[in-house]
Design an enzyme around this catalytic site. Sequence first.
Site, PDB file in Angstrom:
ATOM      1  N   MET A  22       0.821  -1.204   0.000  1.00  0.00           N
ATOM      2  CA  MET A  22       0.000   0.000   0.000  1.00  0.00           C
ATOM      3  C   MET A  22       0.857   1.257   0.000  1.00  0.00           C
ATOM      4  SD  MET A  22      -3.144  -0.913  -0.180  1.00  0.00           S
ATOM      5  CE  MET A  22      -4.084   0.514   0.340  1.00  0.00           C
ATOM      6  N   ASP A  53      10.445   3.417   6.222  1.00  0.00           N
ATOM      7  CA  ASP A  53      10.160   2.094   6.778  1.00  0.00           C
ATOM      8  C   ASP A  53      11.177   1.802   7.869  1.00  0.00           C
ATOM      9  OD1 ASP A  53       9.503  -0.830   7.035  1.00  0.00           O
ATOM     10  OD2 ASP A  53       8.237  -0.326   5.323  1.00  0.00           O
ATOM     11  N   VAL A 113       1.403   1.581   8.059  1.00  0.00           N
ATOM     12  CA  VAL A 113       2.201   0.565   8.730  1.00  0.00           C
ATOM     13  C   VAL A 113       1.290  -0.599   9.140  1.00  0.00           C
ATOM     14  CG1 VAL A 113       3.852   2.296   9.513  1.00  0.00           C
ATOM     15  CG2 VAL A 113       1.990   1.614  11.039  1.00  0.00           C
ATOM     16  N   GLU A 136      -1.231  -3.211  10.616  1.00  0.00           N
ATOM     17  CA  GLU A 136      -2.583  -2.915  11.123  1.00  0.00           C
ATOM     18  C   GLU A 136      -2.718  -3.313  12.587  1.00  0.00           C
ATOM     19  OE1 GLU A 136      -6.476  -1.465   9.540  1.00  0.00           O
ATOM     20  OE2 GLU A 136      -4.346  -1.126   9.257  1.00  0.00           O
ATOM     21  N   LYS A 157       0.813   1.627  15.342  1.00  0.00           N
ATOM     22  CA  LYS A 157       0.459   2.886  14.691  1.00  0.00           C
ATOM     23  C   LYS A 157       0.636   4.070  15.651  1.00  0.00           C
ATOM     24  CE  LYS A 157      -2.870   0.923  11.352  1.00  0.00           C
ATOM     25  NZ  LYS A 157      -2.238   1.342  10.090  1.00  0.00           N
ATOM     26  N   SER A 189      -7.627   0.274   7.252  1.00  0.00           N
ATOM     27  CA  SER A 189      -8.854  -0.158   6.566  1.00  0.00           C
ATOM     28  C   SER A 189      -9.968  -0.515   7.547  1.00  0.00           C
ATOM     29  CB  SER A 189      -8.557  -1.375   5.683  1.00  0.00           C
ATOM     30  OG  SER A 189      -8.053  -2.442   6.455  1.00  0.00           O
ATOM     31  N   HIS A 232      -8.154   6.179   3.275  1.00  0.00           N
ATOM     32  CA  HIS A 232      -8.164   4.743   3.002  1.00  0.00           C
ATOM     33  C   HIS A 232      -8.074   4.474   1.499  1.00  0.00           C
ATOM     34  CE1 HIS A 232     -10.656   0.772   2.949  1.00  0.00           C
ATOM     35  NE2 HIS A 232      -9.367   0.527   2.879  1.00  0.00           N
TER      36      HIS A 232
END
Length: 725
Positions: A333, A352, A408, A410, A415, A437, A458
């Site tokens: 993503m 990252d 990052v 889920e 987060k 999401s 999203h």
Amino acid sequence: METIRFDIDADGIATLTIDVPGQSMNVIGPDFLADLDAAITRISSEEAIKGAVIASGKDSGFMAGMDLKYFGSMLVSAGGRPPAPADIFDKVFVLNQLFRRLETCGKPVACAIEGTCAGGGFELALACHHRVVGDNPKTQLGLPEILIGLFPGGGGSQRLPRIMGVQMALMTMLQGKLMRPAEAGMMKVVDQVVPQGTAVEAARAWVKANPTASTQPWDVKGFKFPGGAGQFNPGFVQTMVGALPMTLKQTQRNMNAPIALLSAVYEGASLPFDRAIRVESKYFAKVAADPQAGNMIRSLFVNKQAAERGARRPKDEPRAPTMKLAMLGAGMMGAGIATVAAQAGMEVILFDRDMAYAEKGKAHVEEVLKKRLGRGMTPEKMAATLARVTPTTDFAALAGCDFVIEAVFEDASIKAEVTKKVEAVLGADTIFGSNTSTLPITKLAKAWSKPENFIGVHFFSPVEKMPLVEIILGEKTGPAAIAKALDFVAQIRKTPIVVNDSRGFYTSRCFGTYVQEGVEMVAEGINPALIENAGRQLGMPVGPLAVGDEVSIELGNRIVLAAKKELGDAYVPQRSDELMGRMVELGRLGRKNGKGWYDYPEGGKKHLWPGLADLFPRTGDQPDVEGVKERLLYRQLIECARCFAEGVLETPEDGDIGAIFGWGFAPYTGGPFSHMDTVGIAHVVAVLDRLAAAHGDRFAPTQQLRDMAASGAAFYRPAPSRAAA
């Protein structure tokens, strides 16, 4: 004339410059039709006029199609009821008559195309005796009406096959394909491709050099279709015999326009041209009279364009384009978002935790750009785009970024940790967007000191191809964050919807019900092949089990476990939960590891896993396909209705756009809310009550639906006013 400037030069050549006032692009409306009618009369009747050139006075292009507001007015009769097809025929045939008058006016008429020329504008060009196009790689020409539930209704279905042959014309029109100038020239759809900016000059030169070229090829005795046509031509018969089943398979018999187009082409090919265009208008009127076309036009064109132009953007907020994006997470993503952002001209800092992952994300950007080489992408442009992406593992490198998007892992705690570290570098005045999401935005916003500057952004996978972005508002999200997010979406040329916070928001929550209901039926012992075929016949891109594999059974199971943990006793378990958990235990995680509801043999074709029959034996009483389709459809409809009743959705427009472009909800319906309006809210409630009685409360209608059914209201129409007794 209000829409056409009429000039005559010393050689007696008239130039008709189209410039429809108040429109960014020329469109066909009643004023244009009246002005073109008057212009044709002058061309044919004034002896001093030797021929004509039709051009555009707008920089935006030559001409699009019909003004859809004007078209919509054709579909309403006295009392607001839909008119009969015969009444619509009288209205739509006006355009065919006018274009026919143009090509039989007795003088040569050339069309000078600079910029995009599509739909009715392209049909106008086809009615000219000579077509010249300026060679601009951004110019597109063609007849895309099929994509919004219509088909060419201004002679296009009859002229294009007579120019390029029936087979190629059908392929072009059934796909709604747009051509670039070079391709249009190769296909003989245009007669000259000239340097950009010289089309008018070249068109005038042709008219001057060809004073008697005022007859179309199909009006010459002995004319034959390229490749042949007619009921006794083997090639034509073979094309039509093959086109019908292929079209039925592609549309699953759900679309009206493609079948009407095939009928118009088949019948028209055997008739004189004046009869052929009447046949076209007959079928066009029949398609237009059905609610399907109106629903598709509203959602796929009118409302989609309104969303892209900022219908939900706070009006008082100044424009806030993103110059430097902090992209947190370089996975699929994150790398996809970095790609579209860099292509839009933004500098992207791709962060990252591991440099190898960050570099891999940039490599993804490079791979995407390589695939576009020769299709508008040059090596120089690719190098410049790639140079805008900087991989890093250092939070300090984010300094100077004016927008953040987080993608990052889920997990709320991960987060939150990343969010706080970013704020330490950029400060809380920067707008922070999360690509989660499912996790509630209001909860994630607690990690940012100013929650009014925190918003959900999203995306859908693959980011480069999927057109939708779902903007999610937390309880405290402010107008500056909304404006920033919507301006970003506009920069990357995607379609936004705006929804309020909820677990799963709108798209993930409602899309999940399609997969869940498919799994529920597997648990009941219903044949998986029946479930999958029913999903496709419903108009969904793939069956519920196939799409469950694509998004990962493991991810679906993880979302269920997270919801159980979050909601506790309020969570309502489903049989599908247990089945997904069992699949994960068996190591069947989905397509990503080659085994899920389907098996994915290396080098072979995927097929449903035979072991499903052992895990869940088939019931002897299998439902019919219509019953399965109904369950898959209404499980989605009721969840959409719940989102509206709960305020997750504020408008049915967002609901329809989000469903079609977010999870592929059957486009021919115009979206779930358009579909419920079309079949009637009372009917929807009755079906839901029946399904709830048979299969459980997940189908239970909302009170809002019951109230709407009782009052006669619809999502796109308020309840009718009642006269005082």
